[in-house]
Design a protein around this motif. Sequence first.
Motif, PDB file in Angstrom:
ATOM      1  N   ILE A   1      16.047 -31.506  30.675  1.00 22.65           N
ATOM      2  CA  ILE A   1      14.858 -32.255  30.249  1.00 22.65           C
ATOM      3  C   ILE A   1      14.349 -33.144  31.385  1.00 22.65           C
ATOM      4  N   GLU A   2      15.270 -33.819  32.062  1.00 23.96           N
ATOM      5  CA  GLU A   2      14.875 -34.691  33.177  1.00 23.96           C
ATOM      6  C   GLU A   2      14.230 -33.878  34.301  1.00 23.96           C
ATOM      7  N   GLN A   3      14.777 -32.690  34.547  1.00 19.44           N
ATOM      8  CA  GLN A   3      14.175 -31.818  35.565  1.00 19.44           C
ATOM      9  C   GLN A   3      12.767 -31.403  35.144  1.00 19.44           C
ATOM     10  N   SER A   4      12.628 -31.089  33.855  1.00 23.74           N
ATOM     11  CA  SER A   4      11.316 -30.699  33.336  1.00 23.74           C
ATOM     12  C   SER A   4      10.331 -31.861  33.439  1.00 23.74           C
ATOM     13  N   MET A   5      10.790 -33.075  33.136  1.00 23.62           N
ATOM     14  CA  MET A   5       9.932 -34.258  33.232  1.00 23.62           C
ATOM     15  C   MET A   5       9.512 -34.498  34.676  1.00 23.62           C
ATOM     16  N   ALA A   6      10.479 -34.335  35.605  1.00 27.57           N
ATOM     17  CA  ALA A   6      10.164 -34.537  37.023  1.00 27.57           C
ATOM     18  C   ALA A   6       9.139 -33.513  37.490  1.00 27.57           C
ATOM     19  N   LEU A   7       9.281 -32.271  37.021  1.00 26.45           N
ATOM     20  CA  LEU A   7       8.332 -31.226  37.391  1.00 26.45           C
ATOM     21  C   LEU A   7       6.949 -31.526  36.825  1.00 26.45           C
ATOM     22  N   GLU A   8       6.909 -32.010  35.592  1.00 25.11           N
ATOM     23  CA  GLU A   8       5.623 -32.368  34.989  1.00 25.11           C
ATOM     24  C   GLU A   8       4.945 -33.501  35.761  1.00 25.11           C
ATOM     25  N   ARG A   9       5.757 -34.494  36.165  1.00 22.58           N
ATOM     26  CA  ARG A   9       5.186 -35.598  36.955  1.00 22.58           C
ATOM     27  C   ARG A   9       4.645 -35.094  38.281  1.00 22.58           C
ATOM     28  N   GLU A  10       5.387 -34.191  38.918  1.00 20.12           N
ATOM     29  CA  GLU A  10       4.946 -33.640  40.203  1.00 20.12           C
ATOM     30  C   GLU A  10       3.679 -32.811  40.028  1.00 20.12           C
ATOM     31  N   ASN A  11       3.634 -32.025  38.966  1.00 19.26           N
ATOM     32  CA  ASN A  11       2.438 -31.222  38.699  1.00 19.26           C
ATOM     33  C   ASN A  11       1.228 -32.108  38.425  1.00 19.26           C
ATOM     34  N   LEU A  12       1.442 -33.200  37.685  1.00 14.65           N
ATOM     35  CA  LEU A  12       0.347 -34.137  37.415  1.00 14.65           C
ATOM     36  C   LEU A  12      -0.125 -34.796  38.704  1.00 14.65           C
ATOM     37  N   LYS A  13       0.840 -35.201  39.537  1.00 14.31           N
ATOM     38  CA  LYS A  13       0.507 -35.817  40.824  1.00 14.31           C
ATOM     39  C   LYS A  13      -0.322 -34.866  41.677  1.00 14.31           C
ATOM     40  N   ASN A  14       0.095 -33.592  41.731  1.00 18.66           N
ATOM     41  CA  ASN A  14      -0.629 -32.596  42.523  1.00 18.66           C
ATOM     42  C   ASN A  14      -2.011 -32.326  41.938  1.00 18.66           C
ATOM     43  N   ALA A  15      -2.099 -32.316  40.605  1.00 18.90           N
ATOM     44  CA  ALA A  15      -3.387 -32.073  39.953  1.00 18.90           C
ATOM     45  C   ALA A  15      -4.371 -33.198  40.253  1.00 18.90           C
ATOM     46  N   LEU A  16      -3.894 -34.438  40.218  1.00 16.18           N
ATOM     47  CA  LEU A  16      -4.754 -35.581  40.527  1.00 16.18           C
ATOM     48  C   LEU A  16      -5.213 -35.545  41.980  1.00 16.18           C
ATOM     49  N   LYS A  17      -4.302 -35.149  42.862  1.00 16.78           N
ATOM     50  CA  LYS A  17      -4.639 -35.056  44.284  1.00 16.78           C
ATOM     51  C   LYS A  17      -5.680 -33.966  44.513  1.00 16.78           C
ATOM     52  N   GLN A  18      -5.509 -32.826  43.844  1.00 15.35           N
ATOM     53  CA  GLN A  18      -6.455 -31.729  43.984  1.00 15.35           C
ATOM     54  C   GLN A  18      -7.822 -32.114  43.427  1.00 15.35           C
ATOM     55  N   GLU A  19      -7.817 -32.830  42.316  1.00 12.45           N
ATOM     56  CA  GLU A  19      -9.080 -33.291  41.728  1.00 12.45           C
ATOM     57  C   GLU A  19      -9.799 -34.235  42.686  1.00 12.45           C
ATOM     58  N   PHE A  20      -9.049 -35.151  43.315  1.00 12.42           N
ATOM     59  CA  PHE A  20      -9.645 -36.067  44.294  1.00 12.42           C
ATOM     60  C   PHE A  20     -10.224 -35.291  45.471  1.00 12.42           C
ATOM     61  N   PHE A  21      -9.483 -34.294  45.942  1.00 16.33           N
ATOM     62  CA  PHE A  21      -9.948 -33.497  47.079  1.00 16.33           C
ATOM     63  C   PHE A  21     -11.261 -32.783  46.746  1.00 16.33           C
ATOM     64  N   GLN A  22     -11.358 -32.242  45.554  1.00 16.41           N
ATOM     65  CA  GLN A  22     -12.584 -31.560  45.148  1.00 16.41           C
ATOM     66  C   GLN A  22     -13.760 -32.533  45.090  1.00 16.41           C
ATOM     67  N   ILE A  23     -13.484 -33.766  44.702  1.00 16.12           N
ATOM     68  CA  ILE A  23     -14.548 -34.774  44.628  1.00 16.12           C
ATOM     69  C   ILE A  23     -15.058 -35.130  46.023  1.00 16.12           C
ATOM     70  N   ILE A  24     -14.132 -35.399  46.957  1.00 10.96           N
ATOM     71  CA  ILE A  24     -14.584 -35.850  48.282  1.00 10.96           C
ATOM     72  C   ILE A  24     -15.129 -34.716  49.141  1.00 10.96           C
ATOM     73  N   THR A  25     -14.867 -33.449  48.771  1.00  9.14           N
ATOM     74  CA  THR A  25     -15.437 -32.332  49.532  1.00  9.14           C
ATOM     75  C   THR A  25     -16.726 -31.817  48.896  1.00  9.14           C
ATOM     76  N   ASP A  26     -17.169 -32.488  47.827  1.00  2.00           N
ATOM     77  CA  ASP A  26     -18.462 -32.176  47.225  1.00  2.00           C
ATOM     78  C   ASP A  26     -19.537 -32.969  47.961  1.00  2.00           C
ATOM     79  N   PRO A  27     -20.505 -32.299  48.587  1.00  2.00           N
ATOM     80  CA  PRO A  27     -21.537 -33.026  49.359  1.00  2.00           C
ATOM     81  C   PRO A  27     -22.394 -33.953  48.522  1.00  2.00           C
ATOM     82  N   GLU A  28     -22.386 -33.783  47.202  1.00  5.06           N
ATOM     83  CA  GLU A  28     -23.192 -34.637  46.328  1.00  5.06           C
ATOM     84  C   GLU A  28     -22.466 -35.925  45.938  1.00  5.06           C
ATOM     85  N   THR A  29     -21.200 -36.048  46.301  1.00  2.11           N
ATOM     86  CA  THR A  29     -20.414 -37.211  45.894  1.00  2.11           C
ATOM     87  C   THR A  29     -20.856 -38.474  46.628  1.00  2.11           C
ATOM     88  N   ALA A  30     -21.066 -39.536  45.858  1.00  2.15           N
ATOM     89  CA  ALA A  30     -21.381 -40.845  46.437  1.00  2.15           C
ATOM     90  C   ALA A  30     -20.088 -41.640  46.554  1.00  2.15           C
TER      91      ALA A  30
END
Length: 344
Positions: free
Chosen positions: A110-139
């Motif tokens: 369970i702890e391994q699964s929780m750690a993986l979920e946290r890592e996946n969430l961290k990566n998802a947030l990072k990817q979302e941020f990257f998509q925002i700053i590489t959008d030319p329309e972003t202010a």
Amino acid sequence: MYELTPVQAQNIVDKMMKDIPYNINIMDHTGRIIGSGNKERIGTLHHGAVEAIRQKKGVDITKDERFVKKGINLPIELNGRIVGVVGISGEVAETRPFGNLLRSAVILLIEQSMALERENLKNALKQEFFQIITDPETAYTKELAEQASVYGIQLAKPSRIIYMEAPDEMAEEPVAELASFKPSGHSLCLVIQEDGPVEALQERIAGLYPEAFMTVSHRNETVAAGYSQARLAMRVLKGVFFQRKRLAYAECEFIADMAKLQKQKNDPKAERLAHLLEKNEELIRTLQVYLQCNLNANETANRLIIHRNTLNYRLSRIHKTTGKDPKNLLELVELLFMLVYRAK
């Protein structure tokens, strides 16, 4: 409060039952079976588990009842909270030796699964941020600038982009000290904000990723502008250049920008030319080298290790196949854009 999901519970049951010769049940925090070696029991309320949750300790069932089987039931506790119960069906004396071992293994999984979920969430947030700053329309807002600082980026400061693509999966760990992002599994983007040339940094990165193709943008006010330039340069690098691993946008700016317009228009001429040569890598490679040798036939033949007559024959085949003569400057330009157009 962490909640066990049926998928997690069943995965744990399937894994543990490979080593333990008894049926295993996993119940949620209400005592309902959500994972079991006996699929018919999934969804039923396990009264032994309910009692284990209430008493906050293990509960033994010494005889089979209508809705429960004899065995042991141990609460699963994480951070002081009971998140479920693990049960082993069988004679209590026989199953007891497996009890604490099984509970410890379940908690670890369970702890391994929780750690993986946290890592996946961290990566998802990072990817979302990257998509925002590489959008030319972003202010660039204050909130976005604060978020960028988490990833080591100052949005008010100009930056260059180093962009890489490789045949295999690319890991971020070798460049963990830099502001890095993964647009895809086979690509990597670095945001470089230090002043001065980046050649030395490129050399170091090339050593870390020897199979990767690498491009670098101009120094721009926005990350989005640099990312676009580096991606365009990558298409030129992979489409036109032979045996080169690196290219700066500054070296191919006009071609890259024109090719971008061509791609946006879905130019049918370029698509037709690309289709005509798509399955003939020999002719494509000949055209690439001919361009890189600045139309010097002798140098091209030497680079390809072929006779001059063989080169002329290949150039004639390109002319015959596409209707465009590589020895005609204007028609060669069309072939050049075709090479860029076909690059992925």
